[in-house]
Design a protein around this motif. Sequence first.
Motif, PDB file in Angstrom:
ATOM      1  N   LEU A  19       7.568 -18.846   2.469  1.00  0.00           N
ATOM      2  CA  LEU A  19       8.220 -19.168   3.740  1.00  0.00           C
ATOM      3  C   LEU A  19       7.550 -18.497   4.931  1.00  0.00           C
ATOM      4  N   ALA A  20       6.998 -17.311   4.746  1.00  0.00           N
ATOM      5  CA  ALA A  20       6.316 -16.624   5.852  1.00  0.00           C
ATOM      6  C   ALA A  20       5.165 -17.478   6.370  1.00  0.00           C
ATOM      7  N   SER A  21       4.429 -18.089   5.475  1.00  0.00           N
ATOM      8  CA  SER A  21       3.311 -18.938   5.873  1.00  0.00           C
ATOM      9  C   SER A  21       3.780 -20.150   6.687  1.00  0.00           C
ATOM     10  N   LEU A  22       4.910 -20.710   6.292  1.00  0.00           N
ATOM     11  CA  LEU A  22       5.432 -21.892   6.976  1.00  0.00           C
ATOM     12  C   LEU A  22       6.095 -21.569   8.316  1.00  0.00           C
ATOM     13  N   LEU A  23       6.854 -20.471   8.363  1.00  0.00           N
ATOM     14  CA  LEU A  23       7.666 -20.175   9.540  1.00  0.00           C
ATOM     15  C   LEU A  23       7.032 -19.208  10.537  1.00  0.00           C
ATOM     16  N   SER A  24       6.014 -18.470  10.120  1.00  0.00           N
ATOM     17  CA  SER A  24       5.446 -17.451  11.004  1.00  0.00           C
ATOM     18  C   SER A  24       4.888 -18.000  12.318  1.00  0.00           C
ATOM     19  N   PRO A  25       4.234 -19.169  12.357  1.00  0.00           N
ATOM     20  CA  PRO A  25       3.750 -19.655  13.659  1.00  0.00           C
ATOM     21  C   PRO A  25       4.884 -19.847  14.672  1.00  0.00           C
ATOM     22  N   THR A  26       6.025 -20.326  14.209  1.00  0.00           N
ATOM     23  CA  THR A  26       7.166 -20.547  15.100  1.00  0.00           C
ATOM     24  C   THR A  26       7.824 -19.227  15.498  1.00  0.00           C
ATOM     25  N   ILE A  27       8.004 -18.343  14.544  1.00  0.00           N
ATOM     26  CA  ILE A  27       8.720 -17.087  14.795  1.00  0.00           C
ATOM     27  C   ILE A  27       7.835 -16.047  15.474  1.00  0.00           C
ATOM     28  N   LEU A  28       6.603 -15.902  14.993  1.00  0.00           N
ATOM     29  CA  LEU A  28       5.711 -14.849  15.488  1.00  0.00           C
ATOM     30  C   LEU A  28       4.662 -15.332  16.470  1.00  0.00           C
ATOM     31  N   GLY A  29       4.441 -16.634  16.496  1.00  0.00           N
ATOM     32  CA  GLY A  29       3.390 -17.164  17.349  1.00  0.00           C
ATOM     33  C   GLY A  29       2.007 -17.041  16.745  1.00  0.00           C
ATOM     34  N   ARG A  30       1.946 -16.637  15.486  1.00  0.00           N
ATOM     35  CA  ARG A  30       0.670 -16.561  14.757  1.00  0.00           C
ATOM     36  C   ARG A  30       0.938 -16.727  13.272  1.00  0.00           C
ATOM     37  N   GLN A  31      -0.080 -17.126  12.541  1.00  0.00           N
ATOM     38  CA  GLN A  31       0.036 -17.400  11.110  1.00  0.00           C
ATOM     39  C   GLN A  31      -0.111 -16.116  10.304  1.00  0.00           C
ATOM     40  N   ILE A  32       0.834 -15.868   9.400  1.00  0.00           N
ATOM     41  CA  ILE A  32       0.657 -14.837   8.376  1.00  0.00           C
ATOM     42  C   ILE A  32       0.863 -15.513   7.029  1.00  0.00           C
ATOM     43  N   GLU A  33       0.207 -15.041   6.021  1.00  0.00           N
ATOM     44  CA  GLU A  33       0.260 -15.690   4.713  1.00  0.00           C
ATOM     45  C   GLU A  33       1.469 -15.278   3.888  1.00  0.00           C
ATOM     46  N   GLY A  34       1.996 -14.079   4.113  1.00  0.00           N
ATOM     47  CA  GLY A  34       3.136 -13.636   3.319  1.00  0.00           C
ATOM     48  C   GLY A  34       3.590 -12.255   3.736  1.00  0.00           C
ATOM     49  N   VAL A  35       4.695 -11.846   3.159  1.00  0.00           N
ATOM     50  CA  VAL A  35       5.203 -10.482   3.292  1.00  0.00           C
ATOM     51  C   VAL A  35       5.018  -9.873   1.906  1.00  0.00           C
ATOM     52  N   TRP A  36       3.979  -9.060   1.775  1.00  0.00           N
ATOM     53  CA  TRP A  36       3.516  -8.638   0.462  1.00  0.00           C
ATOM     54  C   TRP A  36       4.253  -7.414  -0.059  1.00  0.00           C
ATOM     55  N   HIS A  37       4.539  -7.452  -1.340  1.00  0.00           N
ATOM     56  CA  HIS A  37       5.161  -6.356  -2.073  1.00  0.00           C
ATOM     57  C   HIS A  37       4.198  -5.967  -3.188  1.00  0.00           C
ATOM     58  N   THR A  38       3.960  -4.682  -3.350  1.00  0.00           N
ATOM     59  CA  THR A  38       3.094  -4.216  -4.437  1.00  0.00           C
ATOM     60  C   THR A  38       3.862  -3.225  -5.286  1.00  0.00           C
ATOM     61  N   ALA A  39       3.587  -3.237  -6.576  1.00  0.00           N
ATOM     62  CA  ALA A  39       4.274  -2.347  -7.503  1.00  0.00           C
ATOM     63  C   ALA A  39       3.409  -2.144  -8.743  1.00  0.00           C
ATOM     64  N   ILE A  40       3.723  -1.091  -9.452  1.00  0.00           N
ATOM     65  CA  ILE A  40       3.109  -0.813 -10.755  1.00  0.00           C
ATOM     66  C   ILE A  40       4.184  -1.064 -11.805  1.00  0.00           C
ATOM     67  N   VAL A  41       3.852  -1.805 -12.849  1.00  0.00           N
ATOM     68  CA  VAL A  41       4.803  -2.073 -13.928  1.00  0.00           C
ATOM     69  C   VAL A  41       4.303  -1.392 -15.195  1.00  0.00           C
ATOM     70  N   VAL A  42       5.171  -0.540 -15.747  1.00  0.00           N
ATOM     71  CA  VAL A  42       4.879   0.181 -16.987  1.00  0.00           C
ATOM     72  C   VAL A  42       6.206   0.462 -17.682  1.00  0.00           C
ATOM     73  N   TYR A  43       6.219   0.417 -19.002  1.00  0.00           N
ATOM     74  CA  TYR A  43       7.434   0.651 -19.798  1.00  0.00           C
ATOM     75  C   TYR A  43       8.579  -0.278 -19.368  1.00  0.00           C
TER      76      TYR A  43
END
Length: 66
Positions: A19-43
């Motif tokens: 949705l960030a890619s689709l709505l960012s031009p309207t909301i922010l006035g520029r294109q962003i590809e996403g709102v990224w989350h990073t994590a490490i998965v173990v156990y």
Amino acid sequence: MAEQGTPVELYIYDLTNGLASLLSPTILGRQIEGVWHTAIVVYQREFFYGGGGITSCAPVSTALLR
């Protein structure tokens, strides 16, 4: 400390599911590809840094996705 042979994965995903890619031009006035989350998965736990410090949850079930 992880035992030798324990799989550790890096997760990187868009919290907006595209949705960030689709709505960012309207909301922010520029294109962003996403709102990224990073994590490490173990156990079978996903560990990430949040507002309260290092937090964990079941993989891909962070409250940020709700």
